[in-house]
Design a protein around this motif. Structure first.
Motif, PDB file in Angstrom:
ATOM      1  N   ALA A 186       5.179   5.144 -13.318  1.00 23.50           N
ATOM      2  CA  ALA A 186       4.640   5.981 -12.244  1.00 23.50           C
ATOM      3  C   ALA A 186       5.710   6.400 -11.250  1.00 23.50           C
ATOM      4  O   ALA A 186       5.430   7.185 -10.341  1.00 23.50           O
ATOM      5  CB  ALA A 186       3.519   5.239 -11.521  1.00 23.50           C
ATOM      6  N   GLY A 187       6.936   5.875 -11.397  1.00 25.55           N
ATOM      7  CA  GLY A 187       8.051   6.343 -10.578  1.00 25.55           C
ATOM      8  C   GLY A 187       8.641   5.351  -9.612  1.00 25.55           C
ATOM      9  O   GLY A 187       9.607   5.670  -8.912  1.00 25.55           O
ATOM     10  N   LEU A 188       8.102   4.125  -9.541  1.00 19.88           N
ATOM     11  CA  LEU A 188       8.685   3.138  -8.635  1.00 19.88           C
ATOM     12  C   LEU A 188       9.995   2.620  -9.206  1.00 19.88           C
ATOM     13  O   LEU A 188      10.148   2.486 -10.425  1.00 19.88           O
ATOM     14  CB  LEU A 188       7.730   1.964  -8.420  1.00 19.88           C
ATOM     15  N   ASP A 189      10.949   2.319  -8.323  1.00 19.69           N
ATOM     16  CA  ASP A 189      12.181   1.706  -8.804  1.00 19.69           C
ATOM     17  C   ASP A 189      11.890   0.247  -9.185  1.00 19.69           C
ATOM     18  O   ASP A 189      10.849  -0.307  -8.808  1.00 19.69           O
ATOM     19  CB  ASP A 189      13.299   1.809  -7.776  1.00 19.69           C
ATOM     20  N   ALA A 242       8.675  -1.884  -8.134  1.00 22.35           N
ATOM     21  CA  ALA A 242       7.685  -2.081  -9.194  1.00 22.35           C
ATOM     22  C   ALA A 242       7.425  -3.565  -9.420  1.00 22.35           C
ATOM     23  O   ALA A 242       6.272  -4.001  -9.526  1.00 22.35           O
ATOM     24  CB  ALA A 242       8.159  -1.424 -10.489  1.00 22.35           C
ATOM     25  N   GLY A 243       8.499  -4.352  -9.500  1.00 24.42           N
ATOM     26  CA  GLY A 243       8.337  -5.784  -9.695  1.00 24.42           C
ATOM     27  C   GLY A 243       7.638  -6.438  -8.518  1.00 24.42           C
ATOM     28  O   GLY A 243       6.747  -7.283  -8.688  1.00 24.42           O
ATOM     29  N   ALA A 256      20.842  -6.134 -13.832  1.00 24.26           N
ATOM     30  CA  ALA A 256      19.443  -5.738 -13.944  1.00 24.26           C
ATOM     31  C   ALA A 256      18.673  -6.294 -12.756  1.00 24.26           C
ATOM     32  O   ALA A 256      19.133  -7.210 -12.066  1.00 24.26           O
ATOM     33  CB  ALA A 256      18.841  -6.279 -15.242  1.00 24.26           C
ATOM     34  N   THR A 257      17.512  -5.728 -12.512  1.00 25.82           N
ATOM     35  CA  THR A 257      16.590  -6.326 -11.559  1.00 25.82           C
ATOM     36  C   THR A 257      15.871  -7.470 -12.269  1.00 25.82           C
ATOM     37  O   THR A 257      15.442  -7.317 -13.409  1.00 25.82           O
ATOM     38  CB  THR A 257      15.579  -5.291 -11.051  1.00 25.82           C
ATOM     39  N   ALA A 317       0.829  -1.213   0.000  1.00 21.85           N
ATOM     40  CA  ALA A 317       0.000   0.000   0.000  1.00 21.85           C
ATOM     41  C   ALA A 317       0.860   1.257   0.000  1.00 21.85           C
ATOM     42  O   ALA A 317       0.529   2.249  -0.653  1.00 21.85           O
ATOM     43  CB  ALA A 317      -0.934  -0.006   1.208  1.00 21.85           C
ATOM     44  N   ARG A 318       1.974   1.207   0.743  1.00 28.19           N
ATOM     45  CA  ARG A 318       2.863   2.382   0.792  1.00 28.19           C
ATOM     46  C   ARG A 318       3.557   2.636  -0.539  1.00 28.19           C
ATOM     47  O   ARG A 318       3.974   3.763  -0.815  1.00 28.19           O
ATOM     48  CB  ARG A 318       3.901   2.201   1.896  1.00 28.19           C
ATOM     49  N   LEU A 319       3.687   1.606  -1.358  1.00 31.95           N
ATOM     50  CA  LEU A 319       4.385   1.752  -2.636  1.00 31.95           C
ATOM     51  C   LEU A 319       3.484   2.256  -3.753  1.00 31.95           C
ATOM     52  O   LEU A 319       3.965   2.888  -4.702  1.00 31.95           O
ATOM     53  CB  LEU A 319       4.988   0.405  -3.060  1.00 31.95           C
TER      54      LEU A 319
END
Length: 477
Positions: free
Chosen positions: A431-434, A438-439, A383-384, A222-224
């Motif tokens: 939307a700006g998540l790293d 994001a994953g 990479a992630t 939720a915080r993300l």
């Protein structure tokens, strides 16, 4: 957030606490929690037949002390001693004082056949490899018996640090773990052996910085998740580009767009040969046939789903100075050195077969050692990496804790489900998540949506995409 720690870290924390406590106090705490869990599973303790499988380590001691507690409540407790000369002496004495009996391993099968509950205290968290022959024979007897099985700290025969199962192992219905989660309880294939995992706090405090695995919960996700503000417009919320699909696989583009539209970005641009199919289903999509470089402003790209052999598009997307998600055919078409050399972040989302191809190993090797595989891929590609599967893992290129996704359902193993996940994760990137967040958040929402869509029945990927908003609302509470 659930955090899991290596065996070395857990043992160091235990030693630090034991130095401050009376001798045996830590084991008594563990035994009390274990006995309570066993009693809860039995319901009626008095008159129940309980068998303890007791090895030579502290797990055996925990089992013996817990067995003594159950015996004092009227249970008939039999301890099968696999190493009689090295059994925990004080625990054994406590069991005998409470009225428990002991047998050697060669008579263990007889006791197991009559048991209602079996407590697995054979091997502790330091065990490596599968069970030895005597223990493996008892594990087979347990499986035949139909008795409920409670594992002490983790099932015997699984690797606590990696989640690997390299031989015979005992399957539990319930695992009672003490003080800290161990990676093997959260990562398949070992997770399958653990059953329901119950955490019992015993006072140890491993350093948070030493965590090797993290499992996000609702509050963490939720915080993300991005929330539009009063001044937000579609560009401030982020625009995600989808370069996917082909004449042969237009559905992959449609499904990736469906995930992206529900992922929090303000707009979705589509580039590729499936524009008509995308517009027919999602008229709000911004469609371009000019190629990724000329499609217009985006904050992130998703490429690969259904791309076939369109290497030129993948190369063009990788040249963009924005985060890029590589999936499906894009994983095969992307040059490793190009990915390693990117200055903007890259998120790769292979399943086990694709990961095996990238690593040059067999699929079975990836599935047997998922934690090692995701770390190795992240290091090789800088990479992630989100490794899809029964337990989805997300690893960053710089090391640090690996994220394990706790949501999902086997019904998600359906064609196109990964395309939806790619679009959703790409939208969160825009939307700006790293990439790690994001994953992780995308896998969590996708897993919840799969549960909501399936409810115990087969589903299609489009059903999963349609339930993403419900999953989002569920997380936000």
């Amino acid at each position: 957030m659930r955090t899991a720690y290596s065996v070395e870290t857990v043992r160091a924390a235990e030693r630090a606490l034991m130095a401050r406590l009376p001798e045996g106090a830590l084991m008594q705490r563990a035994a009390a929690g274990l006995a309570a869990a066993c009693a809860g599973l039995l319901g009626r303790v008095s008159g129940s037949r309980v068998v303890l499988l007791v090895g030579s380590g502290d797990n055996g001691g925990d089992a013996l002390y817990a067995g003594a507690r159950l015996a004092r409540r009227g249970a008939g407790v039999t301890a099968v001693l696999l190493a009689p000369e090295r059994t925990h002496a004080a625990g054994l004495a406590a069991l005998r004082r409470a009225g428990g009996r002991t047998v050697t391993a060669d008579r263990g099968e007889e006791a197991i056949a009559r048991a209602r509950l079996v407590v697995d205290g054979i091997v502790g968290i330091g065990g490596k490899g599968g069970l030895r022959p005597d223990a493996a024979r008892l594990a087979e007897a347990v499986a035949r018996s139909g008795a409920a099985v409670v594992a002490v700290d983790l099932p015997s025969g699984v690797d606590a640090d990696t989640g690997e199962v390299r031989g015979a192992a005992l399957r539990a219905d319930l695992t009672v773990t003490f003080g800290a989660y161990k990676p093997g309880l959260l990562v398949d294939p070992a997770r399958e052996y653990a059953g329901v995992v119950r955490f019992v706090g015993i006072g140890i405090e491993p350093p948070t910085a030493d965590a090797v695995l993290q499992a996000l919960q609702h509050a963490d996700v939720a915080r993300l998740l991005p929330t539009p503000q009063a001044e937000s417009d579609k560009y401030r919320r982020g625009v995600v580009g989808i370069a996917a699909g082909s004449a042969r696989y237009p559905g992959a583009a449609v499904l990736a767009v469906s995930g992206a539209l529900r992922g929090g970005a303000g707009a979705v641009r589509y580039v590729g040969p499936a524009g008509d199919a995308v517009l027919a289903r999602f008229p709000e999509t911004l469609v371009s046939d000019a190629g990724p470089a000329k499609a217009g402003r985006v904050q992130a790209w998703v490429t690969g789903p259904g791309a076939g052999d369109d290497a030129a598009t993948v190369i063009e997307v990788l040249a963009a100075d924005v985060p890029v998600l590589l999936d499906a055919d894009g994983l095969r078409l992307a040059d490793r050195d190009t990915v390693r050399g990117r200055t903007a972040p890259t998120l790769m989302t292979p399943h086990a077969g694709e990961a095996a191809a990238l690593l040059g190993v067999r699929r079975e090797e990836v599935e047997a050692a998922r934690l090692g595989a995701v770390r190795e891929l992240a290091a090789r590609y800088r990479a992630t990496v989100l490794l899809k599967g029964s337990t989805t893992l997300v690893a960053g290129p710089g090391g640090g804790p690996v994220r394990v996704n706790p949501t999902g359902t086997p019904w998600l193993a359906t064609a196109g489900s990964g395309d939806v996940l790619s679009g959703l994760a790409g939208s969160l990137l825009a939307a700006g998540l790293d990439p790690l967040d994001a994953g992780s958040a995308a896998a969590y929402l996708h897993g919840l949506a799969g549960r909501f869509a399936a409810q115990g029945a087969p589903v299609g990927a489009h059903d999963v995409a349609a339930r993403i908003p419900e999953a989002w609302r569920n997380v936000r509470g």
